[in-house]
Design a protein around this motif. Structure first.
Motif, PDB file in Angstrom:
ATOM      1  N   ILE A 100      -6.538   4.553  -6.401  1.00  0.00           N
ATOM      2  CA  ILE A 100      -7.442   4.117  -5.318  1.00  0.00           C
ATOM      3  C   ILE A 100      -6.873   4.567  -3.976  1.00  0.00           C
ATOM      4  O   ILE A 100      -7.341   4.107  -2.933  1.00  0.00           O
ATOM      5  CB  ILE A 100      -7.650   2.577  -5.317  1.00  0.00           C
ATOM      6  N   ASN A 128       8.580   2.136  -5.155  1.00  0.00           N
ATOM      7  CA  ASN A 128       8.285   2.208  -3.714  1.00  0.00           C
ATOM      8  C   ASN A 128       9.372   3.017  -3.018  1.00  0.00           C
ATOM      9  O   ASN A 128      10.524   3.028  -3.454  1.00  0.00           O
ATOM     10  CB  ASN A 128       8.246   0.788  -3.136  1.00  0.00           C
ATOM     11  N   ARG A 129       8.974   3.687  -1.920  1.00  0.00           N
ATOM     12  CA  ARG A 129       9.921   4.537  -1.180  1.00  0.00           C
ATOM     13  C   ARG A 129      11.173   3.758  -0.768  1.00  0.00           C
ATOM     14  O   ARG A 129      12.291   4.225  -0.962  1.00  0.00           O
ATOM     15  CB  ARG A 129       9.208   5.075   0.061  1.00  0.00           C
ATOM     16  N   SER A 130      11.007   2.565  -0.203  1.00  0.00           N
ATOM     17  CA  SER A 130      12.164   1.787   0.234  1.00  0.00           C
ATOM     18  C   SER A 130      12.197   0.462  -0.518  1.00  0.00           C
ATOM     19  O   SER A 130      11.182   0.051  -1.090  1.00  0.00           O
ATOM     20  CB  SER A 130      12.083   1.544   1.743  1.00  0.00           C
ATOM     21  N   ILE A 137      -1.914  -2.765   0.213  1.00  0.00           N
ATOM     22  CA  ILE A 137      -2.869  -2.706  -0.899  1.00  0.00           C
ATOM     23  C   ILE A 137      -2.148  -2.864  -2.236  1.00  0.00           C
ATOM     24  O   ILE A 137      -2.616  -3.599  -3.117  1.00  0.00           O
ATOM     25  CB  ILE A 137      -3.682  -1.392  -0.841  1.00  0.00           C
TER      26      ILE A 137
HETATM   27  P1  NAP Z   1       0.869   0.700   3.466  1.00  0.00           P
HETATM   28  O1  NAP Z   1       0.853  -0.777   3.699  1.00  0.00           O
HETATM   29  O2  NAP Z   1       1.462   1.582   4.500  1.00  0.00           O
HETATM   30  O3  NAP Z   1       1.587   0.947   2.060  1.00  0.00           O
HETATM   31  C1  NAP Z   1       1.995   2.168   1.594  1.00  0.00           C
HETATM   32  C2  NAP Z   1       3.179   1.949   0.655  1.00  0.00           C
HETATM   33  O4  NAP Z   1       3.468   3.208   0.036  1.00  0.00           O
HETATM   34  C3  NAP Z   1       4.443   1.485   1.378  1.00  0.00           C
HETATM   35  O5  NAP Z   1       5.000   0.403   0.672  1.00  0.00           O
HETATM   36  C4  NAP Z   1       5.331   2.714   1.354  1.00  0.00           C
HETATM   37  O6  NAP Z   1       6.700   2.436   1.236  1.00  0.00           O
HETATM   38  C5  NAP Z   1       4.880   3.392   0.068  1.00  0.00           C
HETATM   39  N1  NAP Z   1       5.205   4.813   0.082  1.00  0.00           N
HETATM   40  C6  NAP Z   1       4.944   5.716   1.048  1.00  0.00           C
HETATM   41  N2  NAP Z   1       5.385   6.929   0.679  1.00  0.00           N
HETATM   42  C7  NAP Z   1       5.941   6.787  -0.545  1.00  0.00           C
HETATM   43  C8  NAP Z   1       6.580   7.670  -1.454  1.00  0.00           C
HETATM   44  N3  NAP Z   1       6.736   8.973  -1.156  1.00  0.00           N
HETATM   45  N4  NAP Z   1       7.022   7.173  -2.629  1.00  0.00           N
HETATM   46  C9  NAP Z   1       6.876   5.867  -2.913  1.00  0.00           C
HETATM   47  N5  NAP Z   1       6.300   4.968  -2.095  1.00  0.00           N
HETATM   48  C10 NAP Z   1       5.833   5.426  -0.929  1.00  0.00           C
HETATM   49  O7  NAP Z   1      -0.607   1.252   3.251  1.00  0.00           O
HETATM   50  P2  NAP Z   1      -1.882   0.483   2.623  1.00  0.00           P
HETATM   51  O8  NAP Z   1      -2.618  -0.237   3.682  1.00  0.00           O
HETATM   52  O9  NAP Z   1      -1.425  -0.277   1.411  1.00  0.00           O
HETATM   53  O10 NAP Z   1      -2.777   1.728   2.202  1.00  0.00           O
HETATM   54  C11 NAP Z   1      -2.304   2.692   1.278  1.00  0.00           C
HETATM   55  C12 NAP Z   1      -3.247   3.868   1.209  1.00  0.00           C
HETATM   56  O11 NAP Z   1      -4.431   3.516   0.500  1.00  0.00           O
HETATM   57  C13 NAP Z   1      -3.801   4.362   2.544  1.00  0.00           C
HETATM   58  O12 NAP Z   1      -2.873   5.216   3.213  1.00  0.00           O
HETATM   59  C14 NAP Z   1      -5.084   5.072   2.172  1.00  0.00           C
HETATM   60  O13 NAP Z   1      -4.852   6.448   2.006  1.00  0.00           O
HETATM   61  C15 NAP Z   1      -5.447   4.431   0.836  1.00  0.00           C
HETATM   62  N6  NAP Z   1      -6.728   3.703   0.929  1.00  0.00           N
HETATM   63  C16 NAP Z   1      -7.771   4.041   0.112  1.00  0.00           C
HETATM   64  C17 NAP Z   1      -8.978   3.371   0.212  1.00  0.00           C
HETATM   65  C18 NAP Z   1     -10.165   3.722  -0.643  1.00  0.00           C
HETATM   66  O14 NAP Z   1     -11.288   3.611  -0.142  1.00  0.00           O
HETATM   67  N7  NAP Z   1      -9.988   4.088  -1.887  1.00  0.00           N
HETATM   68  C19 NAP Z   1      -9.123   2.321   1.133  1.00  0.00           C
HETATM   69  C20 NAP Z   1      -8.042   1.993   1.930  1.00  0.00           C
HETATM   70  C21 NAP Z   1      -6.844   2.674   1.836  1.00  0.00           C
HETATM   71  P3  NAP Z   1       7.648   1.909   2.465  1.00  0.00           P
HETATM   72  O15 NAP Z   1       7.827   0.453   2.178  1.00  0.00           O
HETATM   73  O16 NAP Z   1       8.895   2.720   2.327  1.00  0.00           O
HETATM   74  O17 NAP Z   1       6.891   2.203   3.743  1.00  0.00           O
END
Ligand code: NAP
Length: 317
Positions: A234, A177-179, A157
Motif C-alpha cells: 500500500i 525498519n531503517r532505524s 501507517i
Molecule cells: P512514515 O511515518 O515516514 O513511515 C515510513 C517508515 O518507513 C519509517 O518508519 C521509516 O524508518 C521507514 N523506512 C524508510 N526508509 C526505509 C528503508 N530504506 N528501509 C526500511 N525502512 C525504511 O510514513 P507514513 O506516513 O507511514 O507513509 C508511508 C508511505 O505510504 C508514504 O511515503 C506514501 O508513499 C505511502 N502512502 C500510500 C498511500 C496510498 O494511497 N496507497 C496513502 C498514504 C501513504 P525510520 O524510522 O528510520 O524513519
C-alpha cells in the motif's frame, strides 16, 4: 496571493483556500507536464501539487527563486518531488502526514483479507454466473486471525496496520525498519528482510517510495517467503520489483498479493491483471471524502503559513 491547485479537490478545501488566496483549480485529473510545472512556478505564489506531478530537478533548472515559494503537496508521499532541487531553487515543500494514516491502514487490512480469503476471485465467480453452490472444499483460502504479520517500514501507517492486525486479529507482529523503533504494543524488530520473509504469513509494505527504497522488495524476498504467504503493498509501486512479484505469483512461489500501487501507474501489466491470485485496487488508500477533505485542509494550512512567511506545520525535511 495567487495559488494553483493542480487537480480538482473537494469544494470545502477550495473554499477554505479562497478565504485568503486567489485560487485557480486546474480542470484536469491527469498529472502536470514539465512545461506546465515550469510555468506554474513562475506564475503562482504557491502550488498545491499531488501524486504524479513530477517536480524533478529538470523542472527547477534555470528557475532560481521563482515566484512560487511553496509546493504544499496534497498527500504524505513526496517521491514525485525532488525536494533537494526545490529547496536549492528557494521553494519549500510540505506534505499531509497523519491525515492519511488510518484510511491507508484500513485499505491494507482490506487487501490482506481479500488476498488471503480470495475475495476478488470469488466476486468474479459470482458475477460470471459460474458459482455452482457452497461445498466444504470450495475456494479454500488462508485463515488470517492469529497468523504472523511482517511490516516493512514501521512508521505511522506501518504501525496503524500492525495495531489493527495485532489488536483486531490477534496476529503476532514482526517488522523491518531503517532505524530501531519502539512501539506501544508487542512487536519484534528483525534485522533483515529475509528474516521477516521467512517468518511472516502476511507481509505489508509501508515504506516511502523514491531512490532509497526502489526495488527494496525483489526476487530474494519472494524466494524467502513461505509458499502459503501473502504480500501486500500500500506504499509506492517502485518499492517492489513488479516483474519479480509477477514471476513469484505465476510460479505459485507465494500464495497471493494485494496491491494498491504499481510501478508505472496507471499502467498495470497484463500479466498481473491475468493472475487470479492478485487483488488489484486503483490506488484507493485515501479515497474517502472526509479523508481527502482532511488532507486538503492540512495542505491549505501549510500553504497559508508558508505564504505568510511563517513556519508551516508539516515541512518535508
Ligand atoms: P512514515 O511515518 O515516514 O513511515 C515510513 C517508515 O518507513 C519509517 O518508519 C521509516 O524508518 C521507514 N523506512 C524508510 N526508509 C526505509 C528503508 N530504506 N528501509 C526500511 N525502512 C525504511 O510514513 P507514513 O506516513 O507511514 O507513509 C508511508 C508511505 O505510504 C508514504 O511515503 C506514501 O508513499 C505511502 N502512502 C500510500 C498511500 C496510498 O494511497 N496507497 C496513502 C498514504 C501513504 P525510520 O524510522 O528510520 O524513519
Amino acid at each position: 496571493m495567487r495559488v494553483l491547485f493542480t487537480r480538482p479537490l473537494p469544494e470545502t478545501v477550495i473554499a477554505e483556500a479562497r478565504k485568503d488566496c486567489e485560487v485557480e483549480v486546474r480542470d484536469d485529473t491527469a498529472p502536470m507536464k514539465t512545461g506546465q510545472m515550469r510555468a506554474a512556478l513562475a506564475l503562482y505564489d504557491g502550488i498545491v501539487p499531488t501524486l504524479g506531478d513530477a517536480f524533478d530537478a529538470a523542472v527547477f533548472e534555470g528557475s532560481e527563486n521563482p515566484r512560487c515559494k511553496v509546493l504544499a503537496n496534497f498527500g504524505v508521499g513526496v517521491n514525485h518531488i525532488d525536494v533537494a532541487a526545490a529547496r536549492a531553487a528557494g521553494v519549500m515543500v510540505t506534505n499531509t502526514p497523519g491525515a492519511v494514516t488510518d484510511a491507508t491502514a484500513d485499505i491494507a487490512l482490506m487487501l490482506i483479507l481479500m488476498s488471503a480469503r480470495r475475495a476478488g476471485e470469488g466476486e468474479r465467480l459470482v458475477r460470471a454466473g459460474a458459482w455452482t453452490g457452497w461445498h466444504p472444499t470450495q475456494m479454500l483460502g488462508q485463515h488470517v486471525s492469529g497468523k504472523t504479520v511482517g511490516i516493512v517500514g514501521m512508521g505511522r501507517i506501518g504501525q496503524a496496520v500492525a495495531r489493527r492486525c495485532h489488536l483486531g486479529f490477534g496476529m503476532p507482529v514482526l517488522f523491518y525498519n531503517r532505524s530501531p523503533k519502539a512501539v506501544e504494543f508487542e512487536a519484534r524488530q528483525v534485522e533483515t528482510l529475509t528474516a521477516l520473509a521467512e517468518e511472516a504469513d502476511v507481509i505489508v509494505v509501508a515504506v516511502p517510495g523514491g531512490p532509497e527504497t526502489r526495488h527494496l522488495i525483489g526476487a530474494e524476498v519472494f524466494a524467502a517467503m513461505k509458499p502459503t504467504a501473502h504480500f501486500v503493498n500500500i506504499a509506492r509501486g517502485d518499492v517492489v520489483d513488479e516483474a519479480a512479484l509477477i514471476a513469484a505469483l505465476q510460479a505459485g512461489r507465494i500464495a497471493g498479493a494485494g496491491l494498491d500501487v504499481y510501478e508505472q501507474e496507471p499502467d498495470v501489466p497484463a500479466a498481473l491483471r491475468a493472475l487470479e491470485n492478485a487483488t488489484l485496487l486503483p490506488h484507493l488508500g485515501t479515497a474517502a471524502l472526509e479523508v481527502r477533505e482532511a488532507m486538503g485542509r492540512m495542505a491549505v494550512q501549510n500553504l497559508r503559513a508558508a505564504l505568510a512567511g511563517e513556519a508551516p506545520p508539516n515541512p518535508v525535511a
